[in-house]
Write an enzyme that holds these catalytic residues in place. Structure first.
Site, PDB file in Angstrom:
ATOM      1  N   HIS A 123      15.721  83.443   5.099  1.00  0.00           N
ATOM      2  CA  HIS A 123      15.957  83.071   3.700  1.00  0.00           C
ATOM      3  C   HIS A 123      17.457  82.848   3.528  1.00  0.00           C
ATOM      4  CE1 HIS A 123      17.262  87.202   3.443  1.00  0.00           C
ATOM      5  NE2 HIS A 123      16.057  87.646   3.761  1.00  0.00           N
TER       6      HIS A 123
ATOM      7  N   HIS B 240      19.949  85.327   5.142  1.00  0.00           N
ATOM      8  CA  HIS B 240      20.229  85.105   6.568  1.00  0.00           C
ATOM      9  C   HIS B 240      21.149  83.887   6.751  1.00  0.00           C
ATOM     10  CE1 HIS B 240      16.020  86.902   6.957  1.00  0.00           C
ATOM     11  NE2 HIS B 240      16.760  87.738   7.678  1.00  0.00           N
TER      12      HIS B 240
END
Ligand code: PAF
Length: 291
Positions: free
Chosen positions: A34, A37
Protein backbone atom coordinates in the site's frame (compact mmCIF):
# COMPACT_ATOMS: atom_id res chain seq x y z
CA UNK A 1 13.12 -4.05 -12.62
CA UNK A 2 14.21 -7.62 -11.93
CA UNK A 3 12.32 -10.16 -9.84
CA UNK A 4 14.35 -12.87 -8.12
CA UNK A 5 13.24 -15.93 -6.21
CA UNK A 6 16.69 -17.29 -5.45
CA UNK A 7 19.09 -16.01 -2.78
CA UNK A 8 22.10 -16.53 -5.02
CA UNK A 9 20.69 -14.25 -7.75
CA UNK A 10 20.08 -11.37 -5.35
CA UNK A 11 23.52 -11.83 -3.84
CA UNK A 12 25.11 -11.62 -7.26
CA UNK A 13 23.33 -8.39 -8.30
CA UNK A 14 24.04 -6.78 -4.93
CA UNK A 15 27.72 -7.76 -5.16
CA UNK A 16 28.02 -6.09 -8.59
CA UNK A 17 26.67 -2.80 -7.21
CA UNK A 18 28.77 -2.96 -4.04
CA UNK A 19 31.94 -3.57 -6.07
CA UNK A 20 31.44 -0.21 -7.78
CA UNK A 21 30.87 1.52 -4.40
CA UNK A 22 27.09 1.83 -4.86
CA UNK A 23 24.69 2.04 -1.92
CA UNK A 24 21.91 -0.48 -1.42
CA UNK A 25 18.54 0.63 -0.03
CA UNK A 26 16.35 -2.16 1.30
CA UNK A 27 12.62 -2.28 2.07
CA UNK A 28 11.55 -5.59 3.66
CA UNK A 29 7.82 -6.30 3.24
CA UNK A 30 5.28 -9.09 3.32
CA UNK A 31 3.66 -7.79 0.13
CA UNK A 32 0.06 -6.58 -0.34
CA UNK A 33 1.78 -3.26 -0.82
CA UNK A 34 0.00 0.00 0.00
CA UNK A 35 1.06 3.63 -0.03
CA UNK A 36 2.83 3.19 3.31
CA UNK A 37 5.20 0.63 1.78
CA UNK A 38 5.56 2.69 -1.38
CA UNK A 39 6.62 5.74 0.65
CA UNK A 40 9.52 3.63 1.96
CA UNK A 41 10.49 2.57 -1.55
CA UNK A 42 10.34 6.17 -2.78
CA UNK A 43 12.57 7.28 0.07
CA UNK A 44 15.06 4.49 -0.70
CA UNK A 45 14.96 5.52 -4.38
CA UNK A 46 15.90 9.11 -3.46
CA UNK A 47 18.76 8.04 -1.23
CA UNK A 48 20.34 4.89 -2.72
CA UNK A 49 21.84 3.56 -5.94
CA UNK A 50 20.12 0.17 -5.89
CA UNK A 51 16.68 -0.34 -4.34
CA UNK A 52 15.70 -3.83 -3.24
CA UNK A 53 12.22 -4.73 -1.97
CA UNK A 54 11.65 -8.15 -0.43
CA UNK A 55 8.19 -9.70 -0.54
CA UNK A 56 7.90 -12.67 1.76
CA UNK A 57 5.00 -13.65 4.00
CA UNK A 58 7.16 -14.97 6.79
CA UNK A 59 5.50 -18.00 8.45
CA UNK A 60 7.61 -17.86 11.62
CA UNK A 61 6.16 -14.52 12.74
CA UNK A 62 2.56 -15.78 12.73
CA UNK A 63 1.06 -17.60 15.71
CA UNK A 64 -0.81 -20.87 15.12
CA UNK A 65 -4.21 -19.15 15.36
CA UNK A 66 -3.18 -16.15 13.26
CA UNK A 67 -3.80 -15.22 9.63
CA UNK A 68 -0.77 -16.71 7.83
CA UNK A 69 -2.86 -18.65 5.29
CA UNK A 70 -5.28 -15.80 4.80
CA UNK A 71 -2.71 -12.98 4.64
CA UNK A 72 -3.28 -11.05 1.37
CA UNK A 73 -0.92 -12.05 -1.46
CA UNK A 74 -0.75 -10.25 -4.81
CA UNK A 75 2.69 -10.55 -6.36
CA UNK A 76 1.61 -9.30 -9.80
CA UNK A 77 -0.02 -6.19 -8.28
CA UNK A 78 2.99 -5.63 -6.03
CA UNK A 79 5.39 -5.86 -8.99
CA UNK A 80 3.45 -3.19 -10.89
CA UNK A 81 3.46 -0.88 -7.83
CA UNK A 82 7.19 -1.39 -7.22
CA UNK A 83 7.96 -0.69 -10.86
CA UNK A 84 6.04 2.60 -10.65
CA UNK A 85 8.07 3.90 -7.71
CA UNK A 86 11.46 3.00 -9.12
CA UNK A 87 12.38 -0.24 -7.37
CA UNK A 88 15.29 -2.08 -9.05
CA UNK A 89 14.95 -5.56 -7.57
CA UNK A 90 12.13 -7.52 -5.99
CA UNK A 91 13.26 -10.49 -3.94
CA UNK A 92 10.27 -12.82 -3.57
CA UNK A 93 11.60 -16.12 -2.26
CA UNK A 94 9.62 -19.25 -1.48
CA UNK A 95 9.33 -20.56 2.08
CA UNK A 96 11.68 -23.44 1.14
CA UNK A 97 14.29 -20.97 -0.10
CA UNK A 98 14.28 -19.07 3.21
CA UNK A 99 13.69 -22.00 5.56
CA UNK A 100 15.23 -25.06 3.92
CA UNK A 101 14.82 -28.45 5.55
CA UNK A 102 16.86 -28.54 8.76
CA UNK A 103 16.77 -24.76 9.38
CA UNK A 104 17.23 -24.36 13.13
CA UNK A 105 18.45 -20.88 14.08
CA UNK A 106 16.54 -18.01 15.59
CA UNK A 107 17.36 -14.47 16.64
CA UNK A 108 15.73 -12.98 19.72
CA UNK A 109 16.08 -9.44 21.04
CA UNK A 110 15.39 -10.02 24.70
CA UNK A 111 13.32 -7.62 26.79
CA UNK A 112 11.92 -5.41 24.07
CA UNK A 113 10.39 -8.40 22.27
CA UNK A 114 8.42 -9.53 25.32
CA UNK A 115 6.38 -6.36 25.84
CA UNK A 116 3.09 -5.17 24.34
CA UNK A 117 2.82 -6.90 20.96
CA UNK A 118 5.15 -9.57 22.32
CA UNK A 119 2.61 -10.43 25.04
CA UNK A 120 -0.28 -10.51 22.59
CA UNK A 121 1.69 -12.42 19.96
CA UNK A 122 4.22 -14.71 21.66
CA UNK A 123 7.13 -15.60 19.34
CA UNK A 124 6.13 -12.95 16.80
CA UNK A 125 9.21 -10.78 17.16
CA UNK A 126 11.54 -13.78 17.22
CA UNK A 127 10.17 -14.62 13.77
CA UNK A 128 10.60 -11.01 12.65
CA UNK A 129 14.18 -10.61 13.83
CA UNK A 130 15.20 -14.00 12.45
CA UNK A 131 13.88 -13.25 8.98
CA UNK A 132 15.08 -9.63 8.97
CA UNK A 133 18.63 -10.62 9.93
CA UNK A 134 18.58 -13.31 7.27
CA UNK A 135 17.34 -10.78 4.68
CA UNK A 136 19.99 -8.29 5.79
CA UNK A 137 22.66 -10.94 5.24
CA UNK A 138 21.34 -11.65 1.75
CA UNK A 139 20.76 -8.07 0.60
CA UNK A 140 23.64 -6.46 2.57
CA UNK A 141 21.95 -3.03 2.57
CA UNK A 142 23.59 0.25 3.51
CA UNK A 143 20.14 1.59 4.51
CA UNK A 144 16.99 -0.31 5.52
CA UNK A 145 13.64 1.47 5.66
CA UNK A 146 11.00 0.68 8.28
CA UNK A 147 7.63 2.33 8.89
CA UNK A 148 6.91 3.84 12.30
CA UNK A 149 3.43 2.28 12.20
CA UNK A 150 5.08 -0.86 13.64
CA UNK A 151 6.89 1.15 16.29
CA UNK A 152 7.89 -1.75 18.52
CA UNK A 153 9.21 -3.69 15.53
CA UNK A 154 11.28 -0.65 14.53
CA UNK A 155 12.80 -0.36 18.03
CA UNK A 156 13.57 -4.08 18.12
CA UNK A 157 15.29 -3.99 14.72
CA UNK A 158 17.31 -0.93 15.76
CA UNK A 159 18.40 -2.76 18.90
CA UNK A 160 19.34 -5.89 16.97
CA UNK A 161 21.46 -3.76 14.62
CA UNK A 162 23.19 -2.09 17.58
CA UNK A 163 23.66 -5.27 19.60
CA UNK A 164 25.08 -7.24 16.67
CA UNK A 165 27.14 -4.36 15.23
CA UNK A 166 25.48 -4.63 11.84
CA UNK A 167 26.79 -2.02 9.44
CA UNK A 168 23.31 -0.91 8.39
CA UNK A 169 21.50 2.35 9.00
CA UNK A 170 17.88 1.84 9.94
CA UNK A 171 15.77 4.66 8.52
CA UNK A 172 12.47 5.19 10.40
CA UNK A 173 9.74 6.56 8.12
CA UNK A 174 6.48 8.26 9.16
CA UNK A 175 3.21 6.32 9.24
CA UNK A 176 1.14 6.93 6.13
CA UNK A 177 -2.55 7.46 6.86
CA UNK A 178 -5.82 7.36 4.96
CA UNK A 179 -7.55 10.78 4.68
CA UNK A 180 -9.60 9.97 7.81
CA UNK A 181 -6.48 9.11 9.80
CA UNK A 182 -6.53 5.30 9.71
CA UNK A 183 -2.95 4.06 9.50
CA UNK A 184 -2.35 2.12 6.30
CA UNK A 185 -1.95 -1.59 6.87
CA UNK A 186 -2.30 -4.66 4.68
CA UNK A 187 -4.72 -6.01 7.31
CA UNK A 188 -7.16 -3.11 6.71
CA UNK A 189 -8.33 -5.26 3.78
CA UNK A 190 -10.02 -7.55 6.31
CA UNK A 191 -12.34 -4.79 7.58
CA UNK A 192 -15.99 -4.74 6.50
CA UNK A 193 -17.32 -1.28 5.59
CA UNK A 194 -18.88 -0.91 9.04
CA UNK A 195 -15.62 -1.96 10.72
CA UNK A 196 -13.62 0.32 8.42
CA UNK A 197 -15.67 3.30 9.65
CA UNK A 198 -15.25 2.21 13.29
CA UNK A 199 -11.47 1.78 12.86
CA UNK A 200 -10.93 5.55 12.76
CA UNK A 201 -11.41 5.46 16.55
CA UNK A 202 -7.71 4.55 16.94
CA UNK A 203 -6.44 7.70 15.25
CA UNK A 204 -9.04 9.84 17.01
CA UNK A 205 -7.86 8.43 20.33
CA UNK A 206 -4.24 9.30 19.52
CA UNK A 207 -5.30 12.85 18.64
CA UNK A 208 -7.34 13.16 21.82
CA UNK A 209 -4.38 12.08 23.94
CA UNK A 210 -2.04 14.44 22.16
CA UNK A 211 -4.45 17.36 22.73
CA UNK A 212 -4.84 16.53 26.42
CA UNK A 213 -1.09 16.26 26.98
CA UNK A 214 -0.56 19.51 25.17
CA UNK A 215 -3.26 21.07 27.35
CA UNK A 216 -1.24 20.08 30.42
CA UNK A 217 -2.42 16.59 31.44
CA UNK A 218 0.64 14.58 32.51
CA UNK A 219 -0.88 11.66 34.41
CA UNK A 220 -0.65 8.57 32.19
CA UNK A 221 -3.24 6.69 34.24
CA UNK A 222 -5.79 9.51 33.91
CA UNK A 223 -5.11 9.71 30.17
CA UNK A 224 -5.42 5.94 29.78
CA UNK A 225 -8.78 6.04 31.59
CA UNK A 226 -9.98 8.78 29.26
CA UNK A 227 -8.88 6.80 26.18
CA UNK A 228 -10.51 3.61 27.49
CA UNK A 229 -13.78 5.47 27.83
CA UNK A 230 -13.40 7.11 24.41
CA UNK A 231 -12.51 3.92 22.51
CA UNK A 232 -15.06 1.97 24.57
CA UNK A 233 -17.79 4.24 23.16
CA UNK A 234 -17.30 2.51 19.79
CA UNK A 235 -19.41 -0.67 19.97
CA UNK A 236 -17.18 -2.62 17.52
CA UNK A 237 -13.95 -1.82 19.38
CA UNK A 238 -12.34 -4.06 21.97
CA UNK A 239 -9.20 -2.68 23.58
CA UNK A 240 -6.18 -4.96 23.85
CA UNK A 241 -3.80 -2.40 25.36
CA UNK A 242 -3.26 1.34 25.68
CA UNK A 243 0.20 2.30 26.88
CA UNK A 244 2.17 5.47 27.43
CA UNK A 245 5.75 4.28 27.23
CA UNK A 246 9.34 5.41 27.05
CA UNK A 247 10.08 5.77 23.31
CA UNK A 248 13.30 3.69 23.56
CA UNK A 249 12.76 1.08 26.28
CA UNK A 250 8.98 0.88 25.79
CA UNK A 251 8.62 0.64 29.56
CA UNK A 252 5.35 2.19 30.78
CA UNK A 253 5.58 5.71 32.17
CA UNK A 254 3.37 7.11 34.90
CA UNK A 255 4.07 10.78 34.51
CA UNK A 256 4.65 12.45 31.13
CA UNK A 257 7.46 14.93 31.68
CA UNK A 258 9.46 14.00 28.58
CA UNK A 259 8.70 12.47 25.18
CA UNK A 260 6.55 9.35 25.24
CA UNK A 261 5.14 6.96 22.71
CA UNK A 262 1.46 6.15 22.98
CA UNK A 263 0.85 2.59 21.78
CA UNK A 264 -2.63 1.24 21.14
CA UNK A 265 -3.88 -2.19 20.06
CA UNK A 266 -7.59 -2.54 19.44
CA UNK A 267 -9.70 -5.26 17.92
CA UNK A 268 -12.34 -3.95 15.53
CA UNK A 269 -14.64 -6.92 15.09
CA UNK A 270 -12.21 -9.77 14.39
CA UNK A 271 -9.45 -7.52 13.03
CA UNK A 272 -6.65 -6.54 15.40
CA UNK A 273 -5.18 -3.10 14.60
CA UNK A 274 -2.24 -1.26 16.14
CA UNK A 275 -1.26 2.38 15.98
CA UNK A 276 0.97 4.78 17.85
CA UNK A 277 2.11 8.36 18.13
CA UNK A 278 5.06 10.12 19.68
CA UNK A 279 4.00 12.84 22.10
CA UNK A 280 6.21 15.63 23.36
CA UNK A 281 4.78 17.26 26.51
CA UNK A 282 5.96 20.67 25.29
CA UNK A 283 6.30 23.77 27.38
CA UNK A 284 2.65 24.23 28.47
CA UNK A 285 1.83 24.38 32.18
CA UNK A 286 1.32 20.84 33.47
CA UNK A 287 -1.67 20.01 35.66
CA UNK A 288 -0.50 19.10 39.17
CA UNK A 289 0.44 15.54 40.03
CA UNK A 290 -2.70 14.03 41.55
CA UNK A 291 -1.11 10.85 42.93
O1 PAF B 1 6.74 -5.34 8.83
C1 PAF B 1 6.67 -6.34 8.10
O2 PAF B 1 6.04 -6.33 7.04
C2 PAF B 1 7.38 -7.61 8.51
O3 PAF B 1 7.35 -7.79 9.89
C3 PAF B 1 8.84 -7.70 7.98
C4 PAF B 1 9.70 -6.61 8.57
C5 PAF B 1 8.83 -7.58 6.46
C6 PAF B 1 9.44 -9.04 8.37
O4 PAF B 1 8.74 -10.10 7.83
Amino acid sequence: MEVFERIKDVRQRVAEVKETGGTIGFVPTMGALHDGHLSLVRRAREECDLVVVSIFVNPTQFGPAEDYERYPRDLAGDEAKCQRVGCDIIFAPTVEEMYPKGFGTCVQVQGLSEKWEGVARPGHFRGVTTIVLKLFNIVRPSYAYFGMKDYQQLKIIQKMVRDLDLDIEIVPCPTVREPDGLAMSSRNEYLSSEERAAATILFQALELARDRVQAGERDAQALTGLLREFIGSEPLAQIDYIAFADPETLDPVEWIDSDVVLLVAVRIGQVRLIDNTLIAPGVGTPKGRSR
